[in-house]
Structures are given as structure tokens and as C-alpha cells.
Design an enzyme around this catalytic site. Structure first.
Site, PDB file in Angstrom:
ATOM      1  N   GLY A  64      70.194  49.357  84.040  1.00 29.44           N
ATOM      2  CA  GLY A  64      68.743  49.694  83.705  1.00 29.44           C
ATOM      3  C   GLY A  64      68.217  50.357  84.974  1.00 29.44           C
ATOM      4  O   GLY A  64      68.704  51.013  85.584  1.00 29.44           O
ATOM      5  N   GLY A  65      66.833  50.570  84.746  1.00 32.38           N
ATOM      6  CA  GLY A  65      66.336  51.329  85.831  1.00 32.38           C
ATOM      7  C   GLY A  65      66.120  50.433  87.178  1.00 32.38           C
ATOM      8  O   GLY A  65      66.180  51.116  88.418  1.00 32.38           O
ATOM      9  N   ALA A 105      70.652  45.862  87.380  1.00 27.80           N
ATOM     10  CA  ALA A 105      72.171  45.737  86.488  1.00 27.80           C
ATOM     11  C   ALA A 105      72.350  44.352  86.250  1.00 27.80           C
ATOM     12  O   ALA A 105      72.437  43.547  87.107  1.00 27.80           O
ATOM     13  CB  ALA A 105      72.980  46.660  87.362  1.00 27.80           C
ATOM     14  N   ASP A 123      58.649  44.981  75.283  1.00 29.39           N
ATOM     15  CA  ASP A 123      60.014  45.076  76.352  1.00 29.39           C
ATOM     16  C   ASP A 123      59.439  45.805  77.504  1.00 29.39           C
ATOM     17  O   ASP A 123      59.214  46.965  77.654  1.00 29.39           O
ATOM     18  CB  ASP A 123      61.272  45.795  75.880  1.00 29.39           C
ATOM     19  N   GLY A 124      59.069  44.945  78.560  1.00 26.69           N
ATOM     20  CA  GLY A 124      58.320  45.266  79.908  1.00 26.69           C
ATOM     21  C   GLY A 124      59.305  45.868  80.706  1.00 26.69           C
ATOM     22  O   GLY A 124      59.560  44.998  81.761  1.00 26.69           O
ATOM     23  N   GLU A 156      68.192  37.713  80.720  1.00 26.94           N
ATOM     24  CA  GLU A 156      68.545  39.063  80.371  1.00 26.94           C
ATOM     25  C   GLU A 156      70.050  39.392  80.201  1.00 26.94           C
ATOM     26  O   GLU A 156      70.585  39.828  79.050  1.00 26.94           O
ATOM     27  CB  GLU A 156      68.038  40.108  81.385  1.00 26.94           C
TER      28      GLU A 156
HETATM   29  N1  GTP Z   1      69.288  60.376  81.312  1.00 31.10           N
HETATM   30  C1  GTP Z   1      68.547  59.548  80.522  1.00 31.10           C
HETATM   31  N2  GTP Z   1      68.075  58.612  81.037  1.00 31.10           N
HETATM   32  C2  GTP Z   1      67.233  57.653  80.048  1.00 31.10           C
HETATM   33  C3  GTP Z   1      67.158  58.021  78.844  1.00 31.10           C
HETATM   34  N3  GTP Z   1      66.196  57.000  78.162  1.00 31.10           N
HETATM   35  C4  GTP Z   1      66.265  56.033  79.245  1.00 31.10           C
HETATM   36  N4  GTP Z   1      66.805  56.500  80.694  1.00 31.10           N
HETATM   37  C5  GTP Z   1      67.144  55.598  81.638  1.00 31.10           C
HETATM   38  O1  GTP Z   1      68.142  54.733  81.179  1.00 31.10           O
HETATM   39  C6  GTP Z   1      67.540  53.585  82.044  1.00 31.10           C
HETATM   40  C7  GTP Z   1      66.995  52.808  80.798  1.00 31.10           C
HETATM   41  O2  GTP Z   1      67.531  51.625  80.832  1.00 31.10           O
HETATM   42  P1  GTP Z   1      66.434  50.421  80.515  1.00 31.10           P
HETATM   43  O3  GTP Z   1      67.127  49.057  80.687  1.00 31.10           O
HETATM   44  O4  GTP Z   1      65.643  50.683  79.162  1.00 31.10           O
HETATM   45  O5  GTP Z   1      65.544  50.567  81.679  1.00 31.10           O
HETATM   46  P2  GTP Z   1      64.288  49.604  81.959  1.00 31.10           P
HETATM   47  O6  GTP Z   1      64.298  48.664  80.908  1.00 31.10           O
HETATM   48  O7  GTP Z   1      63.120  50.532  82.078  1.00 31.10           O
HETATM   49  O8  GTP Z   1      64.729  49.099  83.408  1.00 31.10           O
HETATM   50  P3  GTP Z   1      64.683  47.662  83.664  1.00 31.10           P
HETATM   51  O9  GTP Z   1      63.504  47.006  83.861  1.00 31.10           O
HETATM   52  O10 GTP Z   1      65.715  47.604  84.964  1.00 31.10           O
HETATM   53  O11 GTP Z   1      65.577  46.872  82.585  1.00 31.10           O
HETATM   54  C8  GTP Z   1      66.344  53.682  82.697  1.00 31.10           C
HETATM   55  O12 GTP Z   1      67.003  53.764  83.969  1.00 31.10           O
HETATM   56  C9  GTP Z   1      65.675  54.974  82.287  1.00 31.10           C
HETATM   57  O13 GTP Z   1      65.221  55.854  83.207  1.00 31.10           O
HETATM   58  C10 GTP Z   1      67.381  59.519  78.505  1.00 31.10           C
HETATM   59  O14 GTP Z   1      67.035  59.736  77.181  1.00 31.10           O
HETATM   60  N5  GTP Z   1      68.162  60.265  79.357  1.00 31.10           N
HETATM   61 CA    CA Z   2      65.764  47.095  80.175  1.00 33.10          CA
END
Ligand code: GTP
Ligand code: CA
Length: 485
Positions: free
Chosen positions: A244-245, A248, A95-96, A215
Site C-alpha cells: 500500500g502507500g 505492506a 476505506d480510509g 487488513e
Molecule cells: N502508479 C500508480 N500508483 C497508484 C495508482 N493508484 C493508486 N496508486 C498507489 O498505489 C497504492 C495504493 O495502495 P492502497 O492500499 O490503495 O494505498 P492506501 O490504501 O492509500 O495506503 P495504505 O493506507 O498503506 O493501505 C498507493 O501507494 C497509491 O499511491 C495509479 O493509478 N498508479
Molecule cells: Ca490500502
């Protein structure tokens, strides 16, 4: 019980898949193979979803289970339909994401032609590396190196005699979507070179950037399968809001007519689900945090330039707790006159004010609203039908609520109180109170609490006093907000 329940559903789902496997074929421009969607999207374009195989777009109801790499399961259920009966098998998904790259190694057996997953013990093992692939934008040729450690982890969890039969896929999301196509492709090529000599079964087209709409649909299917509502009444399904990061996703069943670019149709058994699915790029929490900081700089610089400024030369940052000192390293400065920006940073004062931070967050979410060309846009100028039914809020919603130890009742109102206290506290006191939390993470919680309230309540209209939740996620009901009705 759950397991046999899942097994039965796997049976009904996967068997209905048998007639819809696509051929592997040579490398095509299609960014994704195997999974097909019935995307009766009311669009004229024959290749509405170019990243999905071009054959008939039957969405093959896929077995899913609620696990971190949600869409991985969808993919694998579809793939092993033709697996012969036998011993344990493995599938790997990478998962990138924008904040990190994760490998998930699934082990399963095939019994009576269907897959049986075991998510206890080591039926699913994962590992994560940071930063994400998009961090290699400046050095895309070497992005594949970040996958090497993940592959070593994968090999240590799959018997060597099974490597050649173990399919491996890389699916990138918003982090790469934010990059130029050319840079995306160089990063993916770099990963393909590494994956093609990994010893696992791999085709170049199995490393791709999935669309945000996909997604969201994957997450929706996973959640509703896990809740046992897939295959039943569309109005009984649960919508998803994934924070997500970098992006959304919002995906839910809607009976409203909608522009084709937002419409997805999912067929599952005898049920048809007409979904709204959209991914709000830049609305992921980490990117939103950077945008908030950027807005502070540009707004203040504008004030300073047209001398409307209060003249005392101090600029307020309501999303950082009082006493926090902004240093240049922690600000990912976008290009622009660095001396002017550094000058600005030296005059920035952390004012720690939840409601002002919430207003700033809402301003970001509503940017472009004046260009809304639909009957209503909840966020920016993007179409969104009236939200209906129940919703599950995942990813950052979960991490933030877990940090604030929110009671499982009244999620949003609890978050307002927690955010007001946290934002209003002195930074030195917070560092002392949360000694085990990384300071960079700690700094984000004032903004994340304000951003989530601005997104879910001020933007999407969820009631602050919604009292229902599901285990570690939070269930919000769109039925209650007055202004949405
Ligand atoms: N506070 C906190 N945030 C976390 C933790 N682990 C992951 N995150 C945050 O939660 C989010 C994880 O959502 P993901 O969908 O995995 O993020 P991502 O896949 O890197 O981002 P997208 O590419 O936008 O999907 C990211 O903003 C991370 O910074 C944690 O243990 N604590
Ligand atoms: Ca994600």
C-alpha cells in the site's frame, strides 16, 4: 458460472454464520464490531484483538469477492445474514487509506436468505478523494469534511427511501495508524459527526482504525475465496503480499510454530487455516520513498559532518533519473535545520542508478535486522516463517508492473530490466516519453521498481524468473528461492 459459483459459496458461507452475529450494543471501546475472529492465537491475553468484538472469537467464514474494497465484502456478507428477503439493498464502506479515502457503494439483493452481489454495471460504484484522512493531522477537527463529498456520491447512488436502512462504515488503515492515538481519535470523531447525520445507518464504533494484521487476513480471505481455494487444503491456498502507500501486509498459511503476535487462525466451513499475518508499517511504497530521501539527507549530512565526505560537495541520489533537479517543495522535509537541508538539496545530484537505488531500498528494509531475536527475520527485525506456497502481489505491485507494461511472464526479472532502463534514462527524455504521466508520479517509478525487487527478491527471496501470474495480479512462488529452503 462464476456468479452461481459465488452464490453457492455465499450460501454455504453465510448460513454457517447465522449463529454468530454479535449484538450492536452501545459504543464500546471495541474498535470494530460484527466481524469476529477465531483467533486461537496461542496468546494468554483475553483481549488479544481489542478491536474485535469481545464475544467468542469465532471467525465467521464470510463470503468475499475480489474487489477494491476487499474487506468491505467480508463485512457485508456477515451483516446481511438477517436481511429479510426483498428488493435490492445497499451497503457502504469507506476505506480510509494513507493516500486517499474511497467510498464503495455495494448493491445486492437477498435471495433465499443470502446476498447476491452484482459487480457488473452499477452493482458496485466507487469514488476517491485525496489526500487521505491522515493528511488532516494538523487540522483533525475538520477531517470529516473530506468525507462529505463521498457521502454526496453515496446518496446519489442509493434511493433516498433506503438511506436509513443502508449501513455505512469507515475503516481506516496505515495512514491513521502512523498518527498518535489522540490525533487518530479526533479525526475519527470528526468523521463520526459527519456520518451520524448523513442519513445512512451508522453507529460511532463503525468508524475505526483496523489493525494491519486484520487488513492482511481480510485480503487473504478475499483472495482465496476468489480463487476458490477457501474451504480446501490449506497448502493449496495462496498467500498475499499487499504493497500500500504506508504499509505492506504479508499473510500466508504456515505450518511453523510462531510467536502469538503473528499467528491468526481462520476457520472456514470444516477447514482451519493457521496463518502468519503481519503489516509492516512504514514499508508502504509512498512512506518508503520518503524514508529513502530522509536517509539520503541524514547519511550525507553525517558524512559532511565527520568530514569523510568526498569533499566535492556533491551528493548522489541514485533513485532519481539523471538531470532531475530536486526542489524544496517536493521534499516533505521532516523537522530539522531547514537551512542545512536546503544547503544539502542544492548539492544533491540525481545519479539514476537502479542497482544503487535497489541497495538503498534494501538497506531501508533491513534496518534493525541486527536486533532480530527470532531464528530468521526476512525484513528488519520482524519474525517471518519460511515462506511457502504461492503468493499474490497486489496494490503497488500491480500499478508499477502496469506502468512498465511488463509481460505476464517472469515478472521480477522483467522489472529489473525495466527499472535499469528507466532509472538510467535522462529525466528530460522520460518526461518527453511519458507526457501523459504526472511528473510527481513519474519520478517515483525508478524507486518503485528498485523497491519492489529489493522487497520481493532481496528481502523475501522470490526468484527473479518466476513465470506465473494471475490476471492483473502477479503470482509469485516461494517454492523456488534457494536460500529460503
Ligand atoms: N502508479 C500508480 N500508483 C497508484 C495508482 N493508484 C493508486 N496508486 C498507489 O498505489 C497504492 C495504493 O495502495 P492502497 O492500499 O490503495 O494505498 P492506501 O490504501 O492509500 O495506503 P495504505 O493506507 O498503506 O493501505 C498507493 O501507494 C497509491 O499511491 C495509479 O493509478 N498508479
Ligand atoms: Ca490500502
Amino acid at each position: 458460472m462464476r456468479r452461481s459459483h459465488a452464490r453457492n459459496r455465499v450460501n454455504s458461507i453465510c448460513n454457517s454464520n447465522s449463529n454468530s452475529r454479535s449484538t450492536g450494543g452501545s459504543r464500546s471501546t471495541a474498535k470494530m464490531d460484527q466481524i469476529r475472529f477465531q483467533s486461537r492465537s496461542n496468546t494468554r491475553s483475553p483481549n488479544f484483538f481489542p478491536q474485535i468484538s469481545k464475544q467468542s472469537r469465532m471467525i465467521s467464514p464470510l463470503v468475499v469477492a475480489l474487489v477494491p474494497a476487499t474487506f468491505a465484502i467480508l463485512l457485508f456478507c456477515y451483516l446481511f445474514i438477517f436481511s429479510t428477503k426483498g428488493t435490492e439493498k445497499y451497503r457502504i464502506i469507506i476505506d480510509g487509506g494513507s493516500t486517499g479515502t474511497r467510498i464503495h457503494v455495494f448493491r445486492y439483493t437477498v435471495e433465499g436468505g443470502i446476498a447476491v452481489f452484482d459487480f457488473k454495471e452499477d452493482g458496485l460504484v466507487s469514488m476517491r478523494v485525496s489526500p487521505g484522512l491522515s493528511a488532516y493531522a494538523g487540522d483533525p477537527e475538520n477531517a470529516g469534511l473530506s468525507v462529505m463529498r463521498l457521502l454526496e456520491f453515496g446518496k446519489s447512488n442509493v434511493p433516498k427511501r433506503l438511506w436509513a436502512a443502508t449501513e455505512i462504515r469507515l475503516m481506516a488503515t496505515a495512514g491513521l495508524r502512523l498518527l498518535d492515538i489522540g490525533v487518530q481519535e479526533v479525526i475519527l470523531e470528526s468523521c463520526r459527526r459527519v456520518l451520524s447525520v448523513s442519513g445512512f445507518k451508522f453507529h460511532d464504533k463503525w468508524a475505526s482504525v483496523i489493525t494491519g494484521s486484520d487488513e492482511g487476513v481480510y485480503a487473504w480471505v478475499v483472495v482465496n475465496y476468489a480463487l476458490g481455494t477457501l474451504g480446501g487444503d490449506p497448502l493449496q491456498t495462496t498467500g498475499i503480499i499487499e504493497l500500500g502507500g504506508a504499509s505492506a501486509q504479508v499473510t500466508f498459511v504456515s505450518s511453523e510454530p510462531m510467536p502469538p503476535e503473528f499467528a491468526r487462525t481462520v476457520r472456514f466451513g470444516n477447514s482451519t487455516y493457521n496463518l502468519y499475518s503481519h503489516s509492516f508499517l512504514h514499508f508502504g511504497q509512498n512512506i518508503a520513498f520518503e524514508s529513502m530521501r530522509e536517509s539520503l539527507i541524514s547519511r550525507e549530512l553525517e558524512l559532511a559532518s565527520n568530514s569523510l565526505h568526498n569533499g566535492n560537495g556533491v551528493h548522489a541520489d541514485p533513485c532519481s533519473p539523471k538531470g532531475y533537479l530536486h526542489d524544496r517543495e517536493s521534499w516533505k522535509m521532516s523537522p530539522g535545520s531547514l537551512p542545512e537541508r536546503n544547503e544539502f538539496l542544492s548539492k544533491l545530484r540525481a545519479s539514476g542508478n537502479f542497482s544503487e537505488c535497489r541497495s538503498l531500498a534494501l538497506m531501508l528494509l533491513q534496518m534493525g535486522k541486527e536486533k532480530c531475536s527470532y531464528n530468521h527475520c526476512n525484513l528488519g527485525s520482524t519474525f517471518m516463517p519460511k515462506l511457502q506456497g504461492k503468493f499474490l502481489a497486489t496494490e503497488n505491485f500491480f500499478h508499477t508492473s502496469k506502468f512498465f507494461e511488463l509481460k505476464p511472464r517472469a515478472f521480477l526479472s522483467g522489472l529489473v530490466m525495466a527499472g535499469e532502463r528507466f532509472c538510467g534514462e535522462y529525466w528530460s527524455k522520460l518526461k518527453n516519453e511519458y507526457r501523459t504521466v504526472d511528473e510527481e508520479d513519474l519520478l517515483h517509478y525508478c524507486f518503485s521498481s528498485a523497491y519492489i525487487v529489493a522487497l520481493l527478491h532481496d528481502g523475501l527471496g522470490f526468484a527473479l524468473d518466476d513465470e506465473r501470474y494471475i490476471s492483473s495480479f502477479y503470482l509469485l512462488s516461494a517454492d523456488s528461492p534457494s536460500w529460503l529452503n
